[in-house]
Design a protein around this motif. Structure first.
Motif, PDB file in Angstrom:
ATOM      1  N   PHE A  99       0.852  -1.193   0.000  1.00 16.09           N
ATOM      2  CA  PHE A  99       0.000   0.000   0.000  1.00 16.09           C
ATOM      3  C   PHE A  99       0.882   1.235   0.000  1.00 16.09           C
ATOM      4  CE2 PHE A  99       0.800  -0.872   4.428  1.00 16.09           C
ATOM      5  CZ  PHE A  99       1.071   0.378   4.962  1.00 16.09           C
ATOM      6  N   SER A 100       0.314   2.321  -0.463  1.00 13.49           N
ATOM      7  CA  SER A 100       0.990   3.609  -0.447  1.00 13.49           C
ATOM      8  C   SER A 100      -0.068   4.709  -0.449  1.00 13.49           C
ATOM      9  CB  SER A 100       1.905   3.754  -1.664  1.00 13.49           C
ATOM     10  OG  SER A 100       2.561   5.002  -1.639  1.00 13.49           O
ATOM     11  N   ARG A 101       0.042   5.615   0.505  1.00 14.27           N
ATOM     12  CA  ARG A 101      -0.860   6.768   0.577  1.00 14.27           C
ATOM     13  C   ARG A 101      -0.011   8.023   0.663  1.00 14.27           C
ATOM     14  NH1 ARG A 101      -6.359   5.785   2.095  1.00 14.27           N
ATOM     15  NH2 ARG A 101      -6.519   7.947   1.401  1.00 14.27           N
ATOM     16  N   SER A 102      -0.368   9.047  -0.099  1.00 16.18           N
ATOM     17  CA  SER A 102       0.388  10.301  -0.098  1.00 16.18           C
ATOM     18  C   SER A 102      -0.527  11.467   0.224  1.00 16.18           C
ATOM     19  CB  SER A 102       1.042  10.530  -1.461  1.00 16.18           C
ATOM     20  OG  SER A 102       2.024   9.558  -1.706  1.00 16.18           O
ATOM     21  N   PHE A 103       0.040  12.463   0.907  1.00 21.14           N
ATOM     22  CA  PHE A 103      -0.695  13.651   1.319  1.00 21.14           C
ATOM     23  C   PHE A 103       0.198  14.871   1.126  1.00 21.14           C
ATOM     24  CE2 PHE A 103      -1.807  10.028   3.909  1.00 21.14           C
ATOM     25  CZ  PHE A 103      -3.178   9.977   3.804  1.00 21.14           C
ATOM     26  N   PHE A 104      -0.370  15.931   0.553  1.00 20.32           N
ATOM     27  CA  PHE A 104       0.343  17.194   0.463  1.00 20.32           C
ATOM     28  C   PHE A 104       0.009  17.986   1.714  1.00 20.32           C
ATOM     29  CE2 PHE A 104       0.317  15.894  -3.956  1.00 20.32           C
ATOM     30  CZ  PHE A 104       1.636  16.151  -4.303  1.00 20.32           C
ATOM     31  N   LEU A 105       1.032  18.359   2.459  1.00 19.32           N
ATOM     32  CA  LEU A 105       0.833  19.014   3.747  1.00 19.32           C
ATOM     33  C   LEU A 105       0.615  20.507   3.580  1.00 19.32           C
ATOM     34  CD1 LEU A 105       3.603  17.241   5.858  1.00 19.32           C
ATOM     35  CD2 LEU A 105       1.228  16.564   5.492  1.00 19.32           C
ATOM     36  N   PRO A 106      -0.180  21.094   4.474  1.00 21.24           N
ATOM     37  CA  PRO A 106      -0.358  22.549   4.444  1.00 21.24           C
ATOM     38  C   PRO A 106       0.962  23.258   4.778  1.00 21.24           C
ATOM     39  CG  PRO A 106      -1.981  21.491   5.878  1.00 21.24           C
ATOM     40  CD  PRO A 106      -1.001  20.452   5.485  1.00 21.24           C
ATOM     41  N   ASP A 107       1.046  24.516   4.430  1.00 19.65           N
ATOM     42  CA  ASP A 107       2.272  25.282   4.660  1.00 19.65           C
ATOM     43  C   ASP A 107       2.571  25.514   6.136  1.00 19.65           C
ATOM     44  OD1 ASP A 107       2.738  25.459   1.958  1.00 19.65           O
ATOM     45  OD2 ASP A 107       1.652  27.363   1.750  1.00 19.65           O
ATOM     46  N   ASP A 108       1.566  25.385   7.000  1.00 22.55           N
ATOM     47  CA  ASP A 108       1.788  25.689   8.412  1.00 22.55           C
ATOM     48  C   ASP A 108       2.230  24.479   9.251  1.00 22.55           C
ATOM     49  OD1 ASP A 108      -0.658  24.392   8.292  1.00 22.55           O
ATOM     50  OD2 ASP A 108      -1.632  25.695   9.766  1.00 22.55           O
ATOM     51  N   VAL A 109       2.701  23.392   8.609  1.00 20.15           N
ATOM     52  CA  VAL A 109       3.183  22.222   9.333  1.00 20.15           C
ATOM     53  C   VAL A 109       4.681  22.366   9.601  1.00 20.15           C
ATOM     54  CG1 VAL A 109       3.616  19.728   9.183  1.00 20.15           C
ATOM     55  CG2 VAL A 109       1.434  20.660   8.425  1.00 20.15           C
ATOM     56  N   ALA A 110       5.077  22.130  10.853  1.00 21.78           N
ATOM     57  CA  ALA A 110       6.494  22.121  11.223  1.00 21.78           C
ATOM     58  C   ALA A 110       7.054  20.755  10.826  1.00 21.78           C
ATOM     59  CB  ALA A 110       6.657  22.379  12.715  1.00 21.78           C
ATOM     60  N   GLN A 111       7.566  20.646   9.603  1.00 23.27           N
ATOM     61  CA  GLN A 111       7.949  19.360   9.025  1.00 23.27           C
ATOM     62  C   GLN A 111       9.028  18.639   9.834  1.00 23.27           C
ATOM     63  OE1 GLN A 111       8.624  19.495   4.799  1.00 23.27           O
ATOM     64  NE2 GLN A 111       6.901  20.875   4.460  1.00 23.27           N
ATOM     65  N   GLU A 112       9.914  19.371  10.474  1.00 22.41           N
ATOM     66  CA  GLU A 112      10.986  18.733  11.239  1.00 22.41           C
ATOM     67  C   GLU A 112      10.491  18.131  12.555  1.00 22.41           C
ATOM     68  OE1 GLU A 112      10.561  22.923  12.472  1.00 22.41           O
ATOM     69  OE2 GLU A 112      10.824  21.989  10.522  1.00 22.41           O
ATOM     70  N   LYS A 113       9.252  18.412  12.943  1.00 23.73           N
ATOM     71  CA  LYS A 113       8.706  17.913  14.209  1.00 23.73           C
ATOM     72  C   LYS A 113       7.641  16.822  14.026  1.00 23.73           C
ATOM     73  CE  LYS A 113       9.537  22.218  16.674  1.00 23.73           C
ATOM     74  NZ  LYS A 113       8.931  23.301  17.456  1.00 23.73           N
ATOM     75  N   VAL A 114       7.454  16.341  12.802  1.00 20.96           N
ATOM     76  CA  VAL A 114       6.456  15.296  12.540  1.00 20.96           C
ATOM     77  C   VAL A 114       6.907  14.013  13.241  1.00 20.96           C
ATOM     78  CG1 VAL A 114       5.397  13.862  10.754  1.00 20.96           C
ATOM     79  CG2 VAL A 114       5.730  16.310  10.360  1.00 20.96           C
ATOM     80  N   SER A 115       5.952  13.349  13.910  1.00 25.45           N
ATOM     81  CA  SER A 115       6.278  12.106  14.613  1.00 25.45           C
ATOM     82  C   SER A 115       5.231  11.041  14.291  1.00 25.45           C
ATOM     83  CB  SER A 115       6.332  12.344  16.124  1.00 25.45           C
ATOM     84  OG  SER A 115       5.072  12.771  16.607  1.00 25.45           O
ATOM     85  N   ALA A 116       5.616   9.772  14.492  1.00 27.03           N
ATOM     86  CA  ALA A 116       4.720   8.653  14.194  1.00 27.03           C
ATOM     87  C   ALA A 116       4.797   7.615  15.307  1.00 27.03           C
ATOM     88  CB  ALA A 116       5.089   8.017  12.861  1.00 27.03           C
ATOM     89  N   VAL A 117       3.627   7.042  15.644  1.00 24.29           N
ATOM     90  CA  VAL A 117       3.518   5.990  16.651  1.00 24.29           C
ATOM     91  C   VAL A 117       2.588   4.926  16.091  1.00 24.29           C
ATOM     92  CG1 VAL A 117       2.720   5.444  18.990  1.00 24.29           C
ATOM     93  CG2 VAL A 117       3.817   7.632  18.547  1.00 24.29           C
ATOM     94  N   TYR A 118       2.951   3.649  16.292  1.00 26.58           N
ATOM     95  CA  TYR A 118       2.092   2.544  15.847  1.00 26.58           C
ATOM     96  C   TYR A 118       1.666   1.739  17.063  1.00 26.58           C
ATOM     97  CZ  TYR A 118       0.451  -1.610  13.373  1.00 26.58           C
ATOM     98  OH  TYR A 118      -0.319  -2.639  12.900  1.00 26.58           O
ATOM     99  N   GLU A 119       0.346   1.697  17.306  1.00 21.93           N
ATOM    100  CA  GLU A 119      -0.183   0.921  18.422  1.00 21.93           C
ATOM    101  C   GLU A 119      -1.620   0.505  18.123  1.00 21.93           C
ATOM    102  OE1 GLU A 119       0.192   3.476  21.814  1.00 21.93           O
ATOM    103  OE2 GLU A 119      -1.410   4.810  21.163  1.00 21.93           O
ATOM    104  N   ASP A 120      -1.939  -0.705  18.557  1.00 19.41           N
ATOM    105  CA  ASP A 120      -3.290  -1.252  18.408  1.00 19.41           C
ATOM    106  C   ASP A 120      -3.798  -1.218  16.966  1.00 19.41           C
ATOM    107  OD1 ASP A 120      -3.359  -1.700  21.168  1.00 19.41           O
ATOM    108  OD2 ASP A 120      -4.201   0.290  21.560  1.00 19.41           O
ATOM    109  N   GLY A 121      -2.920  -1.456  15.996  1.00 16.52           N
ATOM    110  CA  GLY A 121      -3.319  -1.520  14.600  1.00 16.52           C
ATOM    111  C   GLY A 121      -3.493  -0.182  13.921  1.00 16.52           C
ATOM    112  N   LEU A 122      -3.183   0.911  14.619  1.00 19.05           N
ATOM    113  CA  LEU A 122      -3.294   2.252  14.047  1.00 19.05           C
ATOM    114  C   LEU A 122      -1.932   2.916  13.992  1.00 19.05           C
ATOM    115  CD1 LEU A 122      -6.459   3.815  15.738  1.00 19.05           C
ATOM    116  CD2 LEU A 122      -6.210   3.104  13.370  1.00 19.05           C
ATOM    117  N   LEU A 123      -1.577   3.413  12.814  1.00 17.24           N
ATOM    118  CA  LEU A 123      -0.390   4.242  12.670  1.00 17.24           C
ATOM    119  C   LEU A 123      -0.853   5.681  12.859  1.00 17.24           C
ATOM    120  CD1 LEU A 123       2.609   4.597  11.910  1.00 17.24           C
ATOM    121  CD2 LEU A 123       1.859   4.791   9.532  1.00 17.24           C
TER     122      LEU A 123
END
Length: 142
Positions: A99-123
């Protein structure tokens, strides 16, 4: 109300030769490309955006997350277990493949601070917004 003729055979056998060719080639190509598109929820809070991707049965290292020039791409693969000894599957509704999903982020996102957590089947991805220092000025009329 308009009544429309329903022909159950058209689901399995297209009514035109062109439709028959489309069905033949699409089904043959589709069987070799085992892909699916996981369900995604996108929400916004005052200080961040959040993306949740429903992909149960994966491990943390099964995901590939790239952020290039404001385009966030989440990809991975869910493989079906190879051990089928003694099992007779009557139905398989779980989606497997890449699978592959892509999203164009708004200009007001602090890209260097994006984080990800995977738990209970949800990313779960947290996309903090940029901090805007709001300065208030009083302007005097002359």
């Amino acid at each position: 109300m308009t009544l429309m003729k329903y022909n159950q055979l058209e689901q399995n056998y297209p009514s035109t030769f062109s439709g028959l060719l489309d069905k033949f080639f699409n089904e043959n190509v589709g069987t070799t490309l085992k892909q699916f598109s996981p369900a995604v929820d996108v929400s916004e809070e005052a200080d961040k955006y959040q993306i949740q991707v429903a992909v149960p049965g994966l491990k943390k290292n099964d995901f590939h997350i790239d952020l290039i020039d404001g385009k966030l791409t989440i990809s991975g693969e869910r493989k079906m277990e190879d051990k089928k000894e003694g099992k007779n599957f009557h139905t398989i509704e779980t989606q497997y493949g890449s699978f592959s999903r892509s999203f164009f982020l708004p200009d007001d996102v602090a890209q260097e601070k994006v984080s990800a957590v995977y738990e209970d089947g949800l990313l779960k991805l947290s996309l903090p917004k940029l901090e805007h220092a709001t300065k208030k000025y009083k302007i005097e009329v002359k």
